[in-house]
Design a protein around this motif. Structure first.
Motif, mmCIF file in Angstrom:
data_model
loop_
_atom_site.group_PDB
_atom_site.id
_atom_site.type_symbol
_atom_site.label_atom_id
_atom_site.label_comp_id
_atom_site.label_asym_id
_atom_site.label_seq_id
_atom_site.Cartn_x
_atom_site.Cartn_y
_atom_site.Cartn_z
ATOM 1 N N GLU A 26 0.901 -1.233 -0.018
ATOM 2 C CA GLU A 26 0.162 0.113 0.154
ATOM 3 C C GLU A 26 0.836 1.259 -0.047
ATOM 4 O O GLU A 26 0.609 2.413 -0.946
ATOM 5 C CB GLU A 26 -0.862 0.030 1.346
ATOM 6 N N LYS B 262 0.775 3.877 -2.959
ATOM 7 C CA LYS B 262 0.492 5.305 -2.970
ATOM 8 C C LYS B 262 1.822 6.241 -3.458
ATOM 9 O O LYS B 262 1.450 7.197 -4.190
ATOM 10 C CB LYS B 262 0.123 5.699 -1.426
ATOM 11 N N GLU C 242 -0.506 0.407 -8.694
ATOM 12 C CA GLU C 242 -0.957 -0.698 -7.969
ATOM 13 C C GLU C 242 0.210 -1.511 -7.888
ATOM 14 O O GLU C 242 0.857 -2.107 -9.067
ATOM 15 C CB GLU C 242 -1.978 -1.351 -8.411
#
Length: 130
Positions: free
Chosen positions: A92, A96, A101
């Motif tokens: 994650e 970010k 992804e």
């Protein structure tokens, strides 16, 4: 899955040493198994393609193999010894930060292992005495 692949997978999953193909071959021979080194390499390739094992590429050394459980690795920059490191999952954070992804990553952290650190300290002590 072939019988040979099952035997190889069993060795990889039971090991904490991150074995090379040659290590796995030697273990099979020690167990009295009849298998060629080429079969070990071919089976590891298939197991990797199927997601049954992780391949850990090592710069200047043979690839190592590991179980697929999510974890990272500490690698000694001098002798190449590998140990497991359990860190939080950074997918994650990476996703970010990068704006894309991230499905998977393989993190290797480099350090001097305890043995190499002790050797370096001893060498330093001996060198400073001269």
């Amino acid at each position: 899955m072939t019988t040979n692949a099952k035997r190889i997978l069993e060795i990889v999953n039971a090991s904490t040493a991150h074995p090379t193909a040659e290590d796995i071959y030697r273990e099979l021979i020690a167990r009295g198994e009849k298998m060629s080194l080429a079969t070990v390499y071919n089976s590891l390739g298939k197991l990797y393609e199927e997601g049954q094992v992780r391949r850990i590429p090592m710069e200047g050394a043979p690839d190592r193999y590991d179980k697929t459980l999510r974890h990272d690795h500490l690698v000694c920059e001098r002798c190449g010894a590998i140990s497991d490191a359990t860190l939080q999952d950074f997918r994650e954070v990476f996703s970010k930060s990068l704006g894309v992804e991230v499905d998977f990553y393989d993190l290797k952290l480099f350090r001097l292992c305890d043995k190499c650190r002790a050797r370096a300290a001893e060498k330093s002590r001996n060198g400073s005495e001269n």
